[in-house]
Write an enzyme that holds these catalytic residues in place. Structure first.
Site, mmCIF file in Angstrom:
data_model
loop_
_atom_site.group_PDB
_atom_site.id
_atom_site.type_symbol
_atom_site.label_atom_id
_atom_site.label_comp_id
_atom_site.label_asym_id
_atom_site.label_seq_id
_atom_site.Cartn_x
_atom_site.Cartn_y
_atom_site.Cartn_z
ATOM 1 N N SER A 10 83.535 17.004 -52.669
ATOM 2 C CA SER A 10 83.437 16.132 -51.491
ATOM 3 C C SER A 10 83.145 16.886 -50.202
ATOM 4 O O SER A 10 83.078 16.276 -49.131
ATOM 5 C CB SER A 10 84.743 15.342 -51.313
ATOM 6 O OG SER A 10 85.832 16.223 -51.071
ATOM 7 N N ASN B 198 97.319 16.050 -51.069
ATOM 8 C CA ASN B 198 97.475 14.609 -50.844
ATOM 9 C C ASN B 198 97.947 14.287 -49.429
ATOM 10 O O ASN B 198 97.374 13.435 -48.747
ATOM 11 C CB ASN B 198 98.461 14.016 -51.859
ATOM 12 C CG ASN B 198 97.934 14.031 -53.273
ATOM 13 O OD1 ASN B 198 96.813 14.475 -53.511
ATOM 14 N ND2 ASN B 198 98.744 13.580 -54.223
ATOM 15 N N THR C 173 74.352 -26.359 -29.338
ATOM 16 C CA THR C 173 75.140 -26.350 -30.562
ATOM 17 C C THR C 173 74.178 -26.718 -31.682
ATOM 18 O O THR C 173 73.230 -27.489 -31.463
ATOM 19 C CB THR C 173 76.305 -27.359 -30.520
ATOM 20 O OG1 THR C 173 75.776 -28.689 -30.420
ATOM 21 C CG2 THR C 173 77.221 -27.095 -29.333
ATOM 22 N N HIS C 174 74.384 -26.166 -32.864
ATOM 23 C CA HIS C 174 73.452 -26.382 -33.981
ATOM 24 C C HIS C 174 72.025 -25.964 -33.605
ATOM 25 O O HIS C 174 71.060 -26.491 -34.150
ATOM 26 C CB HIS C 174 73.462 -27.845 -34.431
ATOM 27 C CG HIS C 174 74.813 -28.366 -34.775
ATOM 28 N ND1 HIS C 174 75.366 -28.250 -36.034
ATOM 29 C CD2 HIS C 174 75.744 -29.003 -34.012
ATOM 30 C CE1 HIS C 174 76.575 -28.800 -36.040
ATOM 31 N NE2 HIS C 174 76.832 -29.253 -34.826
ATOM 32 N N SER D 82 53.454 -3.175 -33.169
ATOM 33 C CA SER D 82 53.045 -3.383 -34.554
ATOM 34 C C SER D 82 51.926 -2.407 -34.900
ATOM 35 O O SER D 82 51.064 -2.117 -34.073
ATOM 36 C CB SER D 82 52.550 -4.821 -34.745
ATOM 37 O OG SER D 82 51.834 -4.959 -35.961
ATOM 38 N N LYS E 100 51.756 -7.317 -30.305
ATOM 39 C CA LYS E 100 53.179 -7.457 -30.623
ATOM 40 C C LYS E 100 54.068 -6.632 -29.701
ATOM 41 O O LYS E 100 53.748 -5.521 -29.312
ATOM 42 C CB LYS E 100 53.454 -7.065 -32.075
ATOM 43 C CG LYS E 100 52.877 -8.003 -33.101
ATOM 44 C CD LYS E 100 53.489 -9.398 -33.005
ATOM 45 C CE LYS E 100 54.964 -9.441 -33.305
ATOM 46 N NZ LYS E 100 55.279 -9.025 -34.695
ATOM 47 N N ASN F 136 58.132 -6.057 -30.135
ATOM 48 C CA ASN F 136 59.242 -6.415 -31.013
ATOM 49 C C ASN F 136 60.585 -5.933 -30.453
ATOM 50 O O ASN F 136 60.706 -4.782 -30.017
ATOM 51 C CB ASN F 136 59.033 -5.798 -32.395
ATOM 52 C CG ASN F 136 57.761 -6.292 -33.048
ATOM 53 O OD1 ASN F 136 57.384 -7.447 -32.884
ATOM 54 N ND2 ASN F 136 57.095 -5.409 -33.787
ATOM 55 N N GLU G 77 67.421 -6.072 -33.268
ATOM 56 C CA GLU G 77 67.342 -6.364 -34.703
ATOM 57 C C GLU G 77 68.134 -5.334 -35.501
ATOM 58 O O GLU G 77 68.804 -5.672 -36.490
ATOM 59 C CB GLU G 77 65.886 -6.394 -35.145
ATOM 60 C CG GLU G 77 65.106 -7.574 -34.573
ATOM 61 C CD GLU G 77 63.626 -7.540 -34.930
ATOM 62 O OE1 GLU G 77 63.229 -6.654 -35.717
ATOM 63 O OE2 GLU G 77 62.883 -8.393 -34.424
ATOM 64 N N TYR H 95 98.562 8.663 -55.921
ATOM 65 C CA TYR H 95 97.221 9.120 -55.580
ATOM 66 C C TYR H 95 96.328 9.073 -56.814
ATOM 67 O O TYR H 95 96.759 9.316 -57.939
ATOM 68 C CB TYR H 95 97.249 10.556 -55.034
ATOM 69 C CG TYR H 95 95.875 11.060 -54.617
ATOM 70 C CD1 TYR H 95 95.365 10.771 -53.364
ATOM 71 C CD2 TYR H 95 95.084 11.786 -55.511
ATOM 72 C CE1 TYR H 95 94.090 11.205 -52.991
ATOM 73 C CE2 TYR H 95 93.819 12.223 -55.146
ATOM 74 C CZ TYR H 95 93.331 11.924 -53.890
ATOM 75 O OH TYR H 95 92.082 12.336 -53.529
ATOM 76 N N GLN I 126 89.060 9.617 -52.781
ATOM 77 C CA GLN I 126 88.083 10.531 -52.179
ATOM 78 C C GLN I 126 86.899 9.767 -51.596
ATOM 79 O O GLN I 126 86.262 10.231 -50.648
ATOM 80 C CB GLN I 126 87.595 11.517 -53.240
ATOM 81 C CG GLN I 126 86.616 12.549 -52.732
ATOM 82 C CD GLN I 126 86.401 13.638 -53.751
ATOM 83 O OE1 GLN I 126 87.261 14.490 -53.967
ATOM 84 N NE2 GLN I 126 85.258 13.612 -54.412
ATOM 85 N N LYS J 248 86.339 8.311 -47.425
ATOM 86 C CA LYS J 248 85.837 8.965 -46.217
ATOM 87 C C LYS J 248 84.379 8.642 -45.931
ATOM 88 O O LYS J 248 84.013 8.388 -44.783
ATOM 89 C CB LYS J 248 86.069 10.480 -46.327
ATOM 90 C CG LYS J 248 87.534 10.858 -46.122
ATOM 91 C CD LYS J 248 87.833 12.278 -46.496
ATOM 92 C CE LYS J 248 87.981 12.463 -47.985
ATOM 93 N NZ LYS J 248 89.069 11.662 -48.592
#
Length: 456
Positions: free
Chosen positions: A22, A109, A154-155, A276, A282, A284, A289, A316, A321, A324
């Protein structure tokens, strides 16, 4: 001497090394492992396991290891299994038996659990700083647009007129709660597992209160088995981050829509936009996003953390492991999303004219129903009468702001819409209850946020 010598005689399979090692992930815990080792060395000196001179030597080597890490000397990773064995090996390589004594009474540990909580305390504090900076940007933008009229929905359908300041204030209010959750999570992260051993507590009479305070924790965790086995501090941090990232994503989505020329409510600066590769016209809103996308990633990693311990026997297991990589990603992506959201929004240009042009007369229907209710008409009846009237207007290609002569008096004899016509500004100013969209109330909301920023 190898880590498991005496019990595991053969060297491990290369695939076992690949799944077990690790260090590429947990190397970032090295500064916290140095702190944990320093505190443990001092405790061993209290117990007489180390002399004062030996403890001082260990401190010196630990300082040099930290310097190597900070200078990039450890960017090319050695073959050690994890960061804890790396630090212990480097100590032992330089100090021999003195360095090897550092692990007396301690387990990896409780060591890894301690390092992780030290990391969490720092990470939560940094996220609080980033979230507060984002709230600052939202307040500033809200102040500028405190009386800018716009359609509330709304909606995703026209609902009632609100102000830009009110809308941006709602984002600041949501992030305020996120900051409070981060701070609250920090209280539970600030409990020390060191001295818990492998699961049953250290076999040496270490003072866990002293260890906790030496490392900046509020107190030691009271049960050694729980201290080793649980990862709820990481899970809680990730969950709070998931809620925060969800808030950012939701508002980012709104700003992506608003940047579409069909809305045109705002535009992002060149610094936060892309083009683009095919379509020359374009522009963007990629920054927002990507903020929206980061929420999916944070939520996914949070699910990993929650699932990791779902059926895990205590105390444990090596499954832990994997905590993380998921946690680091949650924290990294949440911090990045906060910074990008704040910076892009801080440079965005809102278009008051476009917002006002988007106002439509049907946004005033609720105000008309409220006027009828105030005149004594039961609200359900008022609601029905206004709904019928709006339908009639639509069929006649008219609106609540262009009512044909005589229609208002005929349909609503209780009101004088000629003397007091419906109006967007009056509709907004009329929503003056606590928390409402009336500019006076928005000023109160922003002032409350300013006070909270100053005092929290």
């Amino acid at each position: 001497m190898t880590l498991y010598e005496g019990r595991i005689a053969q060297s491990s399979n290369a695939l076992m090394d690949a799944i077990n090692r690790s260090l590429p992930v947990d190397i970032r815990l090295l500064p916290y492992d140095i702190a944990t080792n320093r505190a443990w060395a001092a405790e061993l000196e209290y117990l007489g396991v180390l002399s004062g001179a030996e403890c001082a030597k260990i401190y010196g080597v630990l300082g040099r290891i930290l310097e190597r890490y900070q200078s990039g000397d450890l960017d090319v990773l050695p073959d050690d299994e994890d960061v804890h064995t790396l630090v212990e090996r480097l100590l032992t390589d330089e100090l021999g038996e003195t360095g090897a004594r550092i692990h007396t009474g301690r387990s990896r540990n409780d060591q890894v659990a301690c390092d992780l909580r030290l990391y969490l305390m720092d990470a939560l504090n940094k996220l609080v700083v980033d979230a507060r900076a984002t709230i600052r940007v939202l307040i500033d933008q809200a102040q500028a647009g405190i009386d800018w009229l716009m359609p509330g929905t709304t909606h995703m359908q026209p609902a009632q007129p609100i102000t830009l300041g009110f809308f941006l204030g709602s984002a600041a209010a949501a992030l305020q709660r996120d900051v409070e959750r981060l701070l609250d999570a920090g209280k539970r992260a600030a409990l020390c597992p060191l001295g818990s051993g492998a699961l049953a507590g250290s076999g040496f009479a270490v003072d866990r209160e002293r260890l906790a305070h030496a490392l900046g924790f509020a107190a030691p965790l009271p049960n050694a088995l729980d201290a080793i086995a649980d990862r709820d501090a990481a899970q809680e941090t990730a969950t709070v981050c998931a809620v925060l990232a969800g808030h950012l994503s939701r508002y980012a989505e709104q700003f992506v829509l608003w940047s579409n020329p069909q809305f045109g409510y705002l535009s992002f600066s060149d610094r936060w936009s892309t083009g683009s590769s095919m379509m020359p016209q374009k522009r963007n809103p990629d920054a927002m996003e990507l903020v929206r996308a980061k929420a999916a990633r944070v939520i996914g990693q949070t699910t990993t953390l929650l699932t990791l311990t779902k059926g895990l026997p205590l105390s444990y297991a090596k499954d832990l492991q994997e905590d993380k990589q998921a946690l680091f990603d949650v924290v990294d992506q949440t911090g990045l999303a906060l910074k990008v959201f704040a910076a892009a929004l801080g440079e965005a240009a809102f278009r008051r004219d476009k917002m006002e042009q988007a106002l439509t007369a049907d946004l005033l229907a609720t105000d008309l129903a409220d006027r009828l209710a105030a005149a004594g008409v039961p609200f359900r009846q008022a609601h029905g009468r206004v709904g019928t009237f709006v339908t009639r207007l639509e069929e006649a290609d008219a609106t609540l702001l262009s009512i044909p002569e005589g229609w208002a008096a005929e349909s609503f004899p209780e009101l004088d819409l000629i003397a007091r016509p419906l109006d967007y500004e009056q509709a907004v100013e009329g929503r003056a209850v606590f928390g409402g969209t009336a500019p006076e109330r928005v000023r109160e909301q922003l002032a409350g946020l300013e006070k909270w920023l100053a005092n929290s």
